[in-house]
Design a protein around this motif. Sequence first.
Motif, PDB file in Angstrom:
ATOM      1  N   ALA A  26       0.828  -1.202   0.000  1.00  0.00           N
ATOM      2  CA  ALA A  26       0.000   0.000   0.000  1.00  0.00           C
ATOM      3  C   ALA A  26       0.864   1.253   0.000  1.00  0.00           C
ATOM      4  O   ALA A  26       2.058   1.216   0.284  1.00  0.00           O
ATOM      5  CB  ALA A  26      -0.909  -0.013   1.228  1.00  0.00           C
ATOM      6  N   ASP A  27       0.247   2.384  -0.326  1.00  0.00           N
ATOM      7  CA  ASP A  27       0.947   3.658  -0.259  1.00  0.00           C
ATOM      8  C   ASP A  27       1.504   3.841   1.147  1.00  0.00           C
ATOM      9  O   ASP A  27       0.827   3.539   2.131  1.00  0.00           O
ATOM     10  CB  ASP A  27      -0.011   4.803  -0.579  1.00  0.00           C
ATOM     11  N   PRO A  28       2.738   4.365   1.273  1.00  0.00           N
ATOM     12  CA  PRO A  28       3.359   4.455   2.589  1.00  0.00           C
ATOM     13  C   PRO A  28       2.563   5.257   3.607  1.00  0.00           C
ATOM     14  O   PRO A  28       2.431   4.854   4.758  1.00  0.00           O
ATOM     15  CB  PRO A  28       4.725   5.104   2.294  1.00  0.00           C
ATOM     16  N   ALA A  29       2.030   6.409   3.204  1.00  0.00           N
ATOM     17  CA  ALA A  29       1.308   7.233   4.168  1.00  0.00           C
ATOM     18  C   ALA A  29       0.023   6.576   4.638  1.00  0.00           C
ATOM     19  O   ALA A  29      -0.502   6.894   5.692  1.00  0.00           O
ATOM     20  CB  ALA A  29       1.006   8.611   3.575  1.00  0.00           C
ATOM     21  N   ASP A  30      -0.492   5.649   3.844  1.00  0.00           N
ATOM     22  CA  ASP A  30      -1.704   4.943   4.218  1.00  0.00           C
ATOM     23  C   ASP A  30      -1.453   4.027   5.407  1.00  0.00           C
ATOM     24  O   ASP A  30      -2.388   3.579   6.064  1.00  0.00           O
ATOM     25  CB  ASP A  30      -2.219   4.121   3.035  1.00  0.00           C
ATOM     26  N   GLN A  31      -0.184   3.749   5.690  1.00  0.00           N
ATOM     27  CA  GLN A  31       0.165   2.844   6.768  1.00  0.00           C
ATOM     28  C   GLN A  31       0.599   3.574   8.035  1.00  0.00           C
ATOM     29  O   GLN A  31       0.878   2.946   9.055  1.00  0.00           O
ATOM     30  CB  GLN A  31       1.292   1.908   6.323  1.00  0.00           C
ATOM     31  N   ILE A  32       0.689   4.884   7.972  1.00  0.00           N
ATOM     32  CA  ILE A  32       1.153   5.651   9.127  1.00  0.00           C
ATOM     33  C   ILE A  32       0.005   5.904  10.094  1.00  0.00           C
ATOM     34  O   ILE A  32      -1.043   6.426   9.716  1.00  0.00           O
ATOM     35  CB  ILE A  32       1.781   6.980   8.678  1.00  0.00           C
ATOM     36  N   VAL A  33       0.218   5.535  11.335  1.00  0.00           N
ATOM     37  CA  VAL A  33      -0.776   5.763  12.384  1.00  0.00           C
ATOM     38  C   VAL A  33      -0.765   7.243  12.749  1.00  0.00           C
ATOM     39  O   VAL A  33       0.278   7.807  13.094  1.00  0.00           O
ATOM     40  CB  VAL A  33      -0.465   4.910  13.627  1.00  0.00           C
ATOM     41  N   LEU A  34      -1.925   7.868  12.656  1.00  0.00           N
ATOM     42  CA  LEU A  34      -2.015   9.295  12.958  1.00  0.00           C
ATOM     43  C   LEU A  34      -2.335   9.477  14.431  1.00  0.00           C
ATOM     44  O   LEU A  34      -3.445   9.219  14.887  1.00  0.00           O
ATOM     45  CB  LEU A  34      -3.096   9.951  12.090  1.00  0.00           C
TER      46      LEU A  34
END
Length: 308
Positions: A113-121
């Motif tokens: 998946a796109d990297p930012a889609d995996q970043i926990v906000l």
Amino acid sequence: MASASTVGAGTDEVAGERRQLINVAYRLLGSVTEAEDAVQGAYARWYGLTRSRQAEILSPGAWLTTVTGRICLDLLGSARARRERYVGAWLPEPLPDRTEWNRAGGADPTGTADPADQIVLDESVSMAFLVVLEAMTPAERVAFVLHDVFRYPFAEIADVLGRTSAACKQLAASARRRVSVAQGPAPATGQADVAKHVKEAWESKDVAALVGLLNPAAVMTADGGGLVGTVLRPVAGGARIAQYMVAIADKAPGLELLERSVNGVPGLVARRAGVVMTVASFDVSDGRVTRIWAVRNPEKLRPWGSEG
């Protein structure tokens, strides 16, 4: 770090560490692109090992985290020199909410998946927090992020930094003091309302209303990277910031403002003809904006793309 695995970790298990690694690397680097490159570099080194060497590594996750941390440490060191040549202020790349992440480019070549889609906000990726991290030395940042954010033991952090556990504890403590000094009150629960009111006042070009929403000592920092026009130095003072915001609106007819999550916190996105031009995040205290971070560098806005 990752729990110990059986000898000869499977491909799925190794690939499953990517989400955690991306989260670590983004907090260390403040850049989605650089975080992805660091993680890809760590995986390249893993797959460059012989099968027998891979089988000797009981915890691939710990190994990958150590390698990613070392790559990030090197990048942080070289980043200081690069940012001395950067035109204007440098700000971390803003992150959209995963539901607003631009997927126009599709998945990356590895099929993930796109990297930012995996970043926990969470609070550890807020713009205010990332800006504080920028003031740390590379070693302080690595020690602090790995221990205080991700709860990795100092014995493992020592492997990343090439220092003793005691030295890593001191680095984290020094970084912690920087955070405690830089951080003000806890984020206001009414930040979404403040962002909404700023949007309305900005759209109506109401200087008085904007001044009322800004702390008199507020500071606005903009990042254009020399690619688009913007102030090269921070603008200080609520009145000056309000006047500047209205001047921007006057020079950009058709500018549309949208309320959006920026790094997990309510912010604003300015777009023109469907293209995102600016992503603004705020620090709010006592119902007033104390800091504005406006990212205009188009290279840092790629995840935001264009909205329909």
